[in-house]
Scaffold this motif. Structure first.
Motif, PDB file in Angstrom:
ATOM      1  N   UNK A   1       0.832  -1.208   0.000  1.00 39.98           N
ATOM      2  CA  UNK A   1       0.000   0.000   0.000  1.00 39.98           C
ATOM      3  C   UNK A   1       0.865   1.257   0.000  1.00 39.98           C
ATOM      4  N   UNK A   2       0.545   2.188  -0.892  1.00 39.76           N
ATOM      5  CA  UNK A   2       1.410   3.369  -1.054  1.00 39.76           C
ATOM      6  C   UNK A   2       0.591   4.651  -1.164  1.00 39.76           C
ATOM      7  N   UNK A   3      -0.595   4.658  -0.577  1.00 34.07           N
ATOM      8  CA  UNK A   3      -1.466   5.824  -0.702  1.00 34.07           C
ATOM      9  C   UNK A   3      -0.811   7.092  -0.176  1.00 34.07           C
ATOM     10  N   UNK A   4      -0.011   6.977   0.875  1.00 34.67           N
ATOM     11  CA  UNK A   4       0.631   8.135   1.488  1.00 34.67           C
ATOM     12  C   UNK A   4       2.109   8.231   1.130  1.00 34.67           C
ATOM     13  N   UNK A   5       2.559   7.368   0.228  1.00 35.33           N
ATOM     14  CA  UNK A   5       3.971   7.356  -0.119  1.00 35.33           C
ATOM     15  C   UNK A   5       4.807   6.517   0.820  1.00 35.33           C
ATOM     16  N   UNK A   6       4.158   5.702   1.678  1.00 39.20           N
ATOM     17  CA  UNK A   6       4.903   4.908   2.657  1.00 39.20           C
ATOM     18  C   UNK A   6       5.707   3.785   2.023  1.00 39.20           C
ATOM     19  N   UNK A   7       5.401   3.444   0.772  1.00 43.58           N
ATOM     20  CA  UNK A   7       6.162   2.412   0.070  1.00 43.58           C
ATOM     21  C   UNK A   7       7.055   3.006  -1.012  1.00 43.58           C
ATOM     22  N   UNK A   8       7.359   4.305  -0.896  1.00 41.05           N
ATOM     23  CA  UNK A   8       8.240   4.985  -1.859  1.00 41.05           C
ATOM     24  C   UNK A   8       9.430   5.577  -1.111  1.00 41.05           C
ATOM     25  N   UNK A   9      10.442   4.765  -0.814  1.00 43.51           N
ATOM     26  CA  UNK A   9      11.557   5.223   0.009  1.00 43.51           C
ATOM     27  C   UNK A   9      12.491   6.148  -0.754  1.00 43.51           C
ATOM     28  N   UNK A  10      13.246   6.961  -0.036  1.00 48.01           N
ATOM     29  CA  UNK A  10      14.250   7.813  -0.682  1.00 48.01           C
ATOM     30  C   UNK A  10      15.479   6.998  -1.066  1.00 48.01           C
ATOM     31  N   UNK A  11      16.316   7.571  -1.902  1.00 47.18           N
ATOM     32  CA  UNK A  11      17.581   6.952  -2.251  1.00 47.18           C
ATOM     33  C   UNK A  11      18.585   7.141  -1.114  1.00 47.18           C
ATOM     34  N   UNK A  12      19.623   6.355  -1.140  1.00 53.12           N
ATOM     35  CA  UNK A  12      20.664   6.473  -0.129  1.00 53.12           C
ATOM     36  C   UNK A  12      20.944   5.129   0.509  1.00 53.12           C
ATOM     37  N   UNK A  13      21.937   5.070   1.343  1.00 53.12           N
ATOM     38  CA  UNK A  13      22.320   3.830   2.014  1.00 53.12           C
ATOM     39  C   UNK A  13      21.755   3.822   3.422  1.00 53.12           C
ATOM     40  N   UNK A  14      21.248   2.669   3.826  1.00 49.27           N
ATOM     41  CA  UNK A  14      20.540   2.535   5.096  1.00 49.27           C
ATOM     42  C   UNK A  14      21.026   1.317   5.865  1.00 49.27           C
ATOM     43  N   UNK A  15      20.909   1.415   7.178  1.00 48.46           N
ATOM     44  CA  UNK A  15      21.212   0.306   8.069  1.00 48.46           C
ATOM     45  C   UNK A  15      19.965  -0.489   8.431  1.00 48.46           C
ATOM     46  N   UNK A  16      18.813   0.186   8.527  1.00 52.62           N
ATOM     47  CA  UNK A  16      17.613  -0.471   9.022  1.00 52.62           C
ATOM     48  C   UNK A  16      16.388   0.240   8.472  1.00 52.62           C
ATOM     49  N   UNK A  17      15.340  -0.522   8.200  1.00 57.02           N
ATOM     50  CA  UNK A  17      14.052   0.022   7.779  1.00 57.02           C
ATOM     51  C   UNK A  17      12.989  -0.414   8.772  1.00 57.02           C
ATOM     52  N   UNK A  18      12.071   0.499   9.103  1.00 53.73           N
ATOM     53  CA  UNK A  18      10.940   0.177   9.969  1.00 53.73           C
ATOM     54  C   UNK A  18       9.674   0.719   9.327  1.00 53.73           C
ATOM     55  N   UNK A  19       8.557   0.084   9.610  1.00 52.20           N
ATOM     56  CA  UNK A  19       7.292   0.479   9.011  1.00 52.20           C
ATOM     57  C   UNK A  19       6.266   0.814  10.085  1.00 52.20           C
ATOM     58  N   UNK A  20       5.472   1.851   9.819  1.00 48.51           N
ATOM     59  CA  UNK A  20       4.311   2.174  10.624  1.00 48.51           C
ATOM     60  C   UNK A  20       3.053   1.859   9.843  1.00 48.51           C
ATOM     61  N   UNK A  21       1.940   2.334  10.345  1.00 48.59           N
ATOM     62  CA  UNK A  21       0.669   2.055   9.676  1.00 48.59           C
ATOM     63  C   UNK A  21       0.624   2.711   8.301  1.00 48.59           C
ATOM     64  N   UNK A  22       0.963   3.996   8.218  1.00 43.82           N
ATOM     65  CA  UNK A  22       0.878   4.733   6.954  1.00 43.82           C
ATOM     66  C   UNK A  22       2.164   5.499   6.657  1.00 43.82           C
ATOM     67  N   UNK A  23       3.268   5.035   7.199  1.00 39.40           N
ATOM     68  CA  UNK A  23       4.563   5.687   6.983  1.00 39.40           C
ATOM     69  C   UNK A  23       5.667   4.653   7.156  1.00 39.40           C
ATOM     70  N   UNK A  24       6.871   5.048   6.809  1.00 39.51           N
ATOM     71  CA  UNK A  24       8.059   4.220   7.012  1.00 39.51           C
ATOM     72  C   UNK A  24       9.209   5.127   7.402  1.00 39.51           C
ATOM     73  N   UNK A  25      10.202   4.570   8.049  1.00 33.15           N
ATOM     74  CA  UNK A  25      11.406   5.313   8.406  1.00 33.15           C
ATOM     75  C   UNK A  25      12.621   4.401   8.204  1.00 33.15           C
ATOM     76  N   UNK A  26      13.778   5.025   8.083  1.00 33.83           N
ATOM     77  CA  UNK A  26      15.008   4.270   7.953  1.00 33.83           C
ATOM     78  C   UNK A  26      16.144   4.944   8.688  1.00 33.83           C
ATOM     79  N   UNK A  27      17.054   4.140   9.180  1.00 31.37           N
ATOM     80  CA  UNK A  27      18.279   4.642   9.798  1.00 31.37           C
ATOM     81  C   UNK A  27      19.360   4.625   8.735  1.00 31.37           C
ATOM     82  N   UNK A  28      19.806   5.797   8.339  1.00 28.67           N
ATOM     83  CA  UNK A  28      20.821   5.892   7.300  1.00 28.67           C
ATOM     84  C   UNK A  28      22.178   5.409   7.814  1.00 28.67           C
TER      85      UNK A  28
END
Length: 661
Positions: free
Chosen positions: A153-180
């Motif tokens: 599901x990508x209604x809010x852009x939660x499945x459209x991550x930014x470019x860059x290198x990351x250590x970890x990805x986490x997901x919420x209900x309608x968002x996502x975050x990553x540790x660069x």
């Protein structure tokens, strides 16, 4: 318990970098260091490509070395790991392949090709666990080239991550975050960028609406939204409810090495809502104490852990040797494990042989990995025979064939397909109980995962099978008809009195004579000889739950009616004129109206938990939407009866052939 083999041996899922000196040392060897175990949270991963737009300090020597080669020895094996979300789960095997199972409504199971090192299945949001179908669901994973991939599901852009290198990805209900890789935080989707903290961090965790990160000193910083426990509405930090929330983690004294936030926001106040793992291995949680008082910094259990995970009603963690501890209502199957993840109402863990074990709520198949025990009920699974009678549950169905043979199909994890030897005139498929709305101390996990089938024999006896095995309870007496709900069943006896039963005993029923009875989740309604309706709560737990949620289910519409159909928190009656009148709510919180069939004259109706179907007098069908799904496309008929399930409905034609959708 579901099991699936992950094949190659490896260590437990790695975590993130240790504070201070180790953090600086890793910066020097960042792309040349191999992955390390949980005892050394610093994690370095080889990179095949680098985003040209990434910050300068994110670029690596891989630009000079070229693309990485395929793994050719055990040292390149990836640690098998698992992530339990709300209605789906995902795992990574030692080859880096992602496999997901459960609900795929939004494509959250459709993992891309590639080699991944960490995965996150999204948690639940402001919807109850089984109230229709989840209105969101996505997955994010970190590839071995340290890029993030997301799907679903990508209604809010939660499945459209930014470019860059990351250590970890986490997901919420309608968002996502990553540790660069440089320790900074990036979030995308329905999130306020201004709230995301700046600085350098060593770990990140997300719940349904909020996130927290640990800085290099091991202290928590939190942002996002939280849920009001009285109705599930999300509030900004400044307006949050007075109960504990992730923001209270900031008050705990560290240093901490990792965090875990509750998988679904607080419709009940969990004893261990959010947890942090102290540097000495102690799990420190906020929420309610064992004495049901508000506490900050309650520590349970009294063991040292290397990893922990918090769900909606439960929490689990692993000791250094892999020994599993689960608490706050979770079942502990014992054994040694490499990784554990707690979802909303289920748990998945990877054992030392790289097999995935899942237990708990399996409503969407989220606790049944591929090659596991679960056979998901699909419309195509229904036997291609004519039926005299058919009953659709949620993940299994039953009926009596045209030749008198009783049949059941679908999920058999409780033995609900194992029909005893008898001559049946009707066989009914029970339902799984939807999410429990009672206070957490009243939750019994077995209430969610107990399913039966019951049949009415040609001599008027009722026989039940499934949950309880050979000791499955069947009510005594002689009966003309019966119905089976998620927590109890009811029947009309040959003397027109009522009998109801749960999985252990006969329950209280109103006096009088009746011609039909039907069941909801907590309540039942019966139609008397005058066509009037009487409703009541047969179980003590049902009475307590209804008192807790404050919903009055005992005031049905005035009759007379020819028949009734009862849903989870609502009901409908069919009048002699063919008109259908409904009452009640389609939500335990009184914020969703009951379903209504289109205008017309009907000859038969049947209710699922959250929708209703009817057969019109011309033999055509009408159904409301299941949950938040669109209304189904139905065949023209003609039909004579309909059975409304949870995932699928079936209608019977005049020649006893059946069509399901």
């Amino acid at each position: 318990m579901a099991v699936v083999d992950l094949l190659a041996p490896s260590s437990t899922q790695t975590h993130l970098r240790w504070p201070t000196l180790l953090f600086l040392a890793m910066a020097l060897c960042f792309w040349g260091c191999d992955r390390v175990d949980d005892e050394q949270p610093g994690t370095a991963r080889p990179s095949a490509e680098v985003d040209d737009n990434a910050p300068e300090d994110e670029r690596t020597s891989s630009e000079e070395e070229g693309a990485e080669s395929e793994p050719d020895d055990e040292s390149d094996a990836i640690s098998p790991s698992v992530s339990a979300g709300h209605s789906h789960s995902c795992a990574i095997d030692s080859d880096g392949h992602v496999t997901c199972w459960g609900n795929d409504r939004h494509g959250q199971l459709q993992a891309p090709e590639g080699r991944f090192v960490q995965v996150s299945a999204s948690p639940g949001g402001p919807v109850r666990a089984h109230e229709g179908e989840p209105n969101t669901g996505h997955t994010c994973a970190v590839a071995d080239d340290v890029q993030i991939a997301c799907w679903g599901h990508d209604e809010y852009g939660q499945a459209s991550p930014p470019q860059g290198s990351f250590e970890k990805a986490v997901t919420g209900w309608d968002f996502s975050c990553g540790l660069r890789s440089d320790g900074s935080i990036a979030c995308w989707g329905n999130v306020d960028d201004e709230e995301v903290p700046s600085g350098t961090f060593i770990d990140i965790a997300s719940g349904a609406g909020s996130s927290c990160a640990l800085d290099t000193e091991g202290q928590a910083h939190c942002w996002g939204r939280w849920a009001h426990s009285d109705g599930g509405f999300l509030y900004l930090r400044s307006e949050r409810h007075s109960r504990f929330s992730p923001f209270d983690l900031e008050q705990l004294e560290g240093p901490f090495t990792s965090l875990s936030l509750r998988n679904q926001p607080g419709y009940s106040d969990s004893r261990n809502g959010e947890c942090a793992l102290h540097s000495d291995g102690r799990p420190v949680c906020i929420g309610r104490s064992e004495h049901d008082t508000d506490t900050l910094g309650a520590s349970t259990p009294d063991v040292k852990l290397k990893t922990l995970s918090v769900g909606h009603y439960q929490a689990c963690g692993l000791e250094e040797d892999g020994r599993l501890h689960c608490w706050d209502g979770a079942r502990n199957p014992g054994g040694l494990y490499r990784d554990v993840s707690v979802g909303t109402l289920h748990v998945c863990a990877v054992d030392m042989e790289e097999q995935i074990h899942c237990w708990g709520d399996d409503y969407y198949g989220q606790a049944s990995p591929p090659e596991g025990r679960r056979l998901m009920f699909r419309a195509k699974d229904i036997p291609d025979v004519a039926f005299r009678q058919i009953s659709v549950g949620d993940d299994h169905g039953c009926g009596v064939g045209d030749d008198g043979t009783p049949l059941c199909w679908g999920n058999n994890h409780q033995g609900q397909l194992t029909i005893p030897d008898s001559d049946f005139v009707a066989v009914h498929a029970g339902l799984r109980a939807p999410e429990l709305y009672a206070p957490v101390e009243a939750v019994d996990e077995s209430r969610v995962d107990r399913v039966q089938s019951c049949g009415l024999t040609d001599d008027g006896q009722i026989k039940c099978w499934g949950y309880g095995g050979d000791e499955a309870f069947s009510p005594p007496g002689s009966f003309d008809s019966m119905t089976l709900g998620p927590t109890f069943g009811c029947a009309v006896a040959t003397d027109r009195s009522l009998t109801c039963w749960d999985f252990q005993k006969v329950l209280d029923t109103p006096e009088g004579t009746y011609r039909q009875v039907d069941t909801g989740v907590y309540h039942a309604c019966a139609l008397d000889d005058e066509g009037q309706i009487t409703c009541w709560a047969p179980t003590e737990q049902g009475k307590e739950d209804l008192e807790f949620i404050g919903l009055d289910l005992f005031d049905p519409a005035d009759g007379p009616f020819e028949s009734i159909a009862i849903g989870a928190f609502w009901g409908c009656g069919l009048q002699e004129s063919g008109q259908v009148i409904c009452w009640g709510e389609n939500s335990p919180w009184g914020d969703s109206p009951h379903p209504d069939l289109p205008e017309g004259e009907y000859q038969a109706i049947d209710a699922g938990l959250y929708h209703i179907c009817g057969v019109k007098t011309d033999g055509s069908l009408a159904c409301t939407a299941r949950g938040d799904w669109e209304e189904p496309t139905l065949s023209e008929g003609p039909f004579v009866s309909v059975s409304a399930g949870v995932r699928y409905d079936c209608a019977r034609r005049q020649d006893n052939t059946v069509e399901c959708w």
